[in-house]
Design a protein around this motif. Structure first.
Motif, PDB file in Angstrom:
ATOM      1  N   UNK A   1       0.850  -1.196   0.000  1.00  0.00           N
ATOM      2  CA  UNK A   1       0.000   0.000   0.000  1.00  0.00           C
ATOM      3  C   UNK A   1       0.893   1.256   0.000  1.00  0.00           C
ATOM      4  N   UNK A   2       1.975   1.222   0.772  1.00  0.00           N
ATOM      5  CA  UNK A   2       2.868   2.370   0.895  1.00  0.00           C
ATOM      6  C   UNK A   2       3.526   2.712  -0.446  1.00  0.00           C
ATOM      7  N   UNK A   3       3.919   1.684  -1.208  1.00  0.00           N
ATOM      8  CA  UNK A   3       4.554   1.920  -2.506  1.00  0.00           C
ATOM      9  C   UNK A   3       3.583   2.610  -3.466  1.00  0.00           C
ATOM     10  N   UNK A   4       2.329   2.188  -3.443  1.00  0.00           N
ATOM     11  CA  UNK A   4       1.316   2.818  -4.301  1.00  0.00           C
ATOM     12  C   UNK A   4       1.058   4.245  -3.838  1.00  0.00           C
ATOM     13  N   UNK A   5       0.965   4.443  -2.543  1.00  0.00           N
ATOM     14  CA  UNK A   5       0.742   5.789  -1.987  1.00  0.00           C
ATOM     15  C   UNK A   5       1.872   6.729  -2.422  1.00  0.00           C
ATOM     16  N   UNK A   6       3.121   6.265  -2.301  1.00  0.00           N
ATOM     17  CA  UNK A   6       4.259   7.100  -2.716  1.00  0.00           C
ATOM     18  C   UNK A   6       4.160   7.440  -4.204  1.00  0.00           C
TER      19      UNK A   6
END
Length: 189
Positions: A38-43
């Motif tokens: 999720x964090x990679x997509x958010x970034x």
């Protein structure tokens, strides 16, 4: 170049990994293909768009429908994204023509960059077509993964995972790219 700012975004999980999308009042502005967290997509969403804050609480109904369709696609179901509203404010006429021609490709249908350029009214501009598709803000909805290099080769893909992601997406649509398996390549006659 006037760009429309996203009014909402959401990150969601599919069989393929985490995906994200952003929208404006006019339509989809960004779609991020699968990543492992999720964090990679958010970034990626924050880097690519004028987005701030956490996921939007209640997306419009068309966004909820799109997420359900993307999840179905990730499970191998035949899905048509051609009616999804897209907001391509600020995109030049050449890219708009290429994106429009790409959106007309059916599930599992592939063409070469040169053929897509011709269908868009820009015969001979295969390389420029590839560049336009590399800048596609809403892959899958504008199905740039269905465009192949000359000779049916996989070609490039600017999404996370590169050409392996493109090949996986085509596989979901029943498209096999590359030489036939060795056992079927020749009978030796």
């Amino acid at each position: 170049m006037a760009m429309t700012h996203a009014v909402g975004h959401i990150i969601f999980e599919t069989q393929l990994g985490f995906m994200g999308l952003a929208w404006s009042s006019a339509g989809l502005t960004r779609l991020c293909l699968p990543q492992s967290s999720r964090e990679a997509v958010e970034r990626r969403l924050l880097r690519l768009d004028d987005i701030a804050g956490p996921d939007s609480e209640t997306p419009p109904q068309w966004v909820a429908d799109l997420i359900a369709a993307i999840r179905a696609y990730a499970q191998g179901e035949t899905v048509d994204f051609s009616d999804v509203p897209v907001d391509l404010a600020g995109v030049d006429d050449f890219r708009l023509a290429i994106y429009d021609a790409a959106r007309k490709l059916a599930f599992g249908e592939t063409v070469t960059y040169g053929e897509l350029a011709s269908r868009a009214g820009h015969t001979g501009l295969a390389r420029e077509t590839g560049a336009a598709l590399g800048a596609n803000p809403v892959p899958l909805v504008i199905p740039c993964h269905r465009i192949l290099a000359a000779g049916g080769k996989i070609g490039g893909f600017s999404a996370p995972g590169g050409s392996a992601t493109k090949e996986k997406m085509l596989g979901l649509e029943g498209v096999r790219v590359g030489p036939p398996p060795a056992a079927q390549a020749s009978f030796g006659f």
